[in-house]
Design an enzyme around this catalytic site. Structure first.
Site, mmCIF file in Angstrom:
data_model
loop_
_atom_site.group_PDB
_atom_site.id
_atom_site.type_symbol
_atom_site.label_atom_id
_atom_site.label_comp_id
_atom_site.label_asym_id
_atom_site.label_seq_id
_atom_site.Cartn_x
_atom_site.Cartn_y
_atom_site.Cartn_z
ATOM 1 N N HIS A 57 11.032 108.906 -62.039
ATOM 2 C CA HIS A 57 12.096 109.649 -62.700
ATOM 3 C C HIS A 57 12.188 111.061 -62.126
ATOM 4 O O HIS A 57 11.297 111.888 -62.324
ATOM 5 C CB HIS A 57 11.833 109.713 -64.207
ATOM 6 C CG HIS A 57 13.026 110.129 -64.998
ATOM 7 N ND1 HIS A 57 14.051 109.266 -65.305
ATOM 8 C CD2 HIS A 57 13.375 111.333 -65.543
ATOM 9 C CE1 HIS A 57 14.973 109.900 -66.014
ATOM 10 N NE2 HIS A 57 14.581 111.154 -66.164
ATOM 11 N N SER A 68 19.470 111.228 -65.082
ATOM 12 C CA SER A 68 18.964 111.020 -66.433
ATOM 13 C C SER A 68 20.114 111.223 -67.428
ATOM 14 O O SER A 68 21.111 110.514 -67.362
ATOM 15 C CB SER A 68 17.778 111.941 -66.714
ATOM 16 O OG SER A 68 17.077 111.528 -67.856
ATOM 17 N N ASP A 104 10.587 104.116 -62.314
ATOM 18 C CA ASP A 104 10.975 105.115 -63.308
ATOM 19 C C ASP A 104 10.260 104.860 -64.633
ATOM 20 O O ASP A 104 10.323 103.763 -65.179
ATOM 21 C CB ASP A 104 12.494 105.073 -63.505
ATOM 22 C CG ASP A 104 13.037 106.293 -64.222
ATOM 23 O OD1 ASP A 104 12.494 106.651 -65.287
ATOM 24 O OD2 ASP A 104 14.009 106.877 -63.728
#
Length: 549
Positions: free
Chosen positions: A480, A210, A442
């Site tokens: 994610h 991320s 994601d």
């Protein structure tokens, strides 16, 4: 740069010139040593400003203590060090950093990236993103591990990684968004490692997801000789561009009747899976071929388009879902050169069972609810503290499609936050290796965006030179950071693959990714743009699939 890396760099330079992928081999790595860190000698140690290539006023070790932890079923003894790096601007916060120095050091070091707005030092005893659940964590493998809070400290009362108040200070902003804190932390940490062991690491790696994945790309772009190898997972590399899209979506979802409550999110998710699950040849709740999934949300339309309950979507909700899964293009230039954000794969099997990362459970409003989506809250913090620097500003009053007087500031921030340099030739020439990972489902950072960056690198450098130092894998069903209950929780030993590639020149060959949430289920880890197609045999075995375009 290590001697082994120099040999690999020379061979890779030849590949870049000649268009070949042959690499010189490296000597085998030394066995884990019996080196014990001088923990007592680190206490109170001053860190000279001269050991860091970027401006600071030096630093100091605040504490150094012998520690024992059980990690991955192993008892690990190490020295835990906390240190502060001091800013140039007295009004800026310190960079707080930590280093874990194991007994029996393996002569390797690993830096961890952060997440969100950072503000806390990552857990140095943790695994790399999408790391293997059946293998020891890096510290248990006797890596020296280190990281920092990126140059500011989060308010303990704030939602983790969602405190953007530091953005009002230029030095703190540059430390975080441009990545200056990464190099300062790396330089200071290597100083402490050398002081503790009286030896420098043979290899230094970086791993993050991320924001941490973005930081991984920053170090490869800005300091190509600082790290021998990099793992970048679901990277928010075009941070400003994504923020504009998040602001656009926040406005749409705040419209009356537009927000789909959790029951409708689940309806959408299950409908997409039902429509597209078997496109890869097997029904297993994992959409392996998202590009082949063409689900039409109008198939869920309520009679007359009005909201008649949880079993359908209103016209306003269909518009919102379509906007989230479509590109957002802004009609003005920004200095980074970016022109759009590609949207999110909500119609390609994204897991609606993690609402905090996607829609949230409440519509955006002012003040922004803590139950709204993570991206909506990120947008609100950015508007208040990065853009307007007015904590009272209503983020829903700013139109990303027509920002008015804020356009100049947005354009300036794009030069800091969009880390979009695709020319990784200096990193490749230095012998660096890069593993890029993203989950196809994601909800917070679009895999389409990572595919875009990879394509830019491949277009600029060429296919063979790119393959000589870089691999990109999209994991079907993964979301994610394996948040909540994804359809496929990716688990792969990328660190061993990277280490072997750096030391011996042997690139990852036929890697297999496991599903940490579903027993022994495995899939081939296919290099993009390939995806795993079922052939025959046990649908839980990678051997039953073949990577195909």
């Amino acid at each position: 740069m290590s001697a082994t890396r120099v040999k690999g760099a020379i061979a890779l330079a030849m590949a870049l010139v000649l268009g070949t992928t042959g690499l010189g081999s490296r000597p085998a790595a030394a066995e884990p040593s019996s080196m014990t860190p001088d923990c007592a000698g680190l206490a109170g140690l001053r860190i000279p400003a001269s050991v860091m290539s970027l401006p600071t006023t030096g630093g100091r070790v605040e504490s150094a203590s012998e520690t024992t932890s059980v990690l991955s079923g192993q008892t690990v003894e190490y020295c835990h060090v906390d240190a502060d790096l001091f800013p140039v601007n007295p009004a800026a916060p310190d960079i707080k950093m930590s280093v874990d120095l194991p007994r029996g050091w393996n002569r390797k070091a690993l830096m961890f990236g952060g997440g969100g707005f950072d503000g806390i030092v990552p857990d140095l005893t943790a695994n790399v993103p999408f790391g293997p659940v059946d293998q020891p964590v890096p510290l248990a493998r006797h890596y020296a591990t280190f990281a920092s809070d990126s140059g500011h400290q989060q308010d303990p009362a704030a939602t983790p990684s969602l405190d953007g108040t530091f953005g009002v200070n230029d030095e703190a902003l540059t430390n975080f968004a441009a990545g200056d804190a990464l190099k300062k932390t790396r330089d200071a940490s290597l100083f402490l490692i050398r002081h503790a062991y009286r030896a420098a690491p043979a290899e230094v790696y970086f791993a993050g997801g991320s924001t941490g994945g973005r930081e991984a790309l920053i170090v490869a772009q800005r300091w190509p000789t600082a790290f021998d190898g990099v793992i970048s997972a679901y990277p928010a590399w075009n941070n400003l561009s994504e923020i504009l899209d998040l602001g656009y979506l926040a406005q749409i979802l705040s419209r009356p009747g537009a927000f789909p409550e959790p029951a409708k999110q689940s309806l959408l998710y299950t409908s997409v899976v039902h429509a597209c699950d078997d496109l890869d040849g097997v029904a297993d709740n994992v959409i392996s071929n998202p590009s082949g999934c063409h689900f039409d949300p109008h198939s869920l339309r309520c009679p007359g388009g009005a909201d008649t309950g949880p079993a359908c979507l209103s016209d306003a909700q269909i518009d919102a879902v379509t906007a989230m899964s479509s590109p957002f293009r802004w009609p003005y230039p920004v200095a980074s050169g970016e022109t759009q954000y590609p949207g999110f794969p909500f119609l390609s099997g994204a897991d609606m069972r993690t609402p905090f990362l996607g829609f949230g459970t409440a519509a955006p409003a002012n003040p922004m609810p803590v139950t709204s989506g993570y991206g909506m809250q990120y947008w609100a913090q950015w508007v208040k503290h990065f853009l307007t620097r007015d904590p009272g500003y209503n983020p829903l009053d700013l139109d990303p499609g027509n920002p008015g007087k804020w356009l100049g500031r947005i354009s300036h921030l794009s030069t800091i936050e969009d880390r979009n340099n695709a020319d990784l030739r200096p990193f490749a020439r230095a012998g660096g290796k890069l593993i890029l990972l993203h989950g196809a489902a994601d909800e917070l950072v679009s895999p389409y965006s990572t595919s875009d960056y990879y394509s830019r690198v491949r277009t600029l450098l060429g296919p063979r030179p790119t393959d000589a130092f870089m691999r990109y894998y999209v994991v079907p069903g993964s979301n994610h950071a394996n948040s909540g209950t994804p359809a496929f929780a990716a688990s792969w030993d990328s660190l061993s693959a990277l280490d072997q590639w750096v030391r011996s020149g042997q690139s990852p060959a036929n890697p297999v990714v496991a599903d940490a949430n579903h027993g022994n289920r495995t899939r081939p880890l296919c290099a993009y743009p390939q995806w795993p197609k079922y052939q025959a045999g046990d649908p839980d075995s990678a051997s039953s699939f073949v990577c195909t375009r």
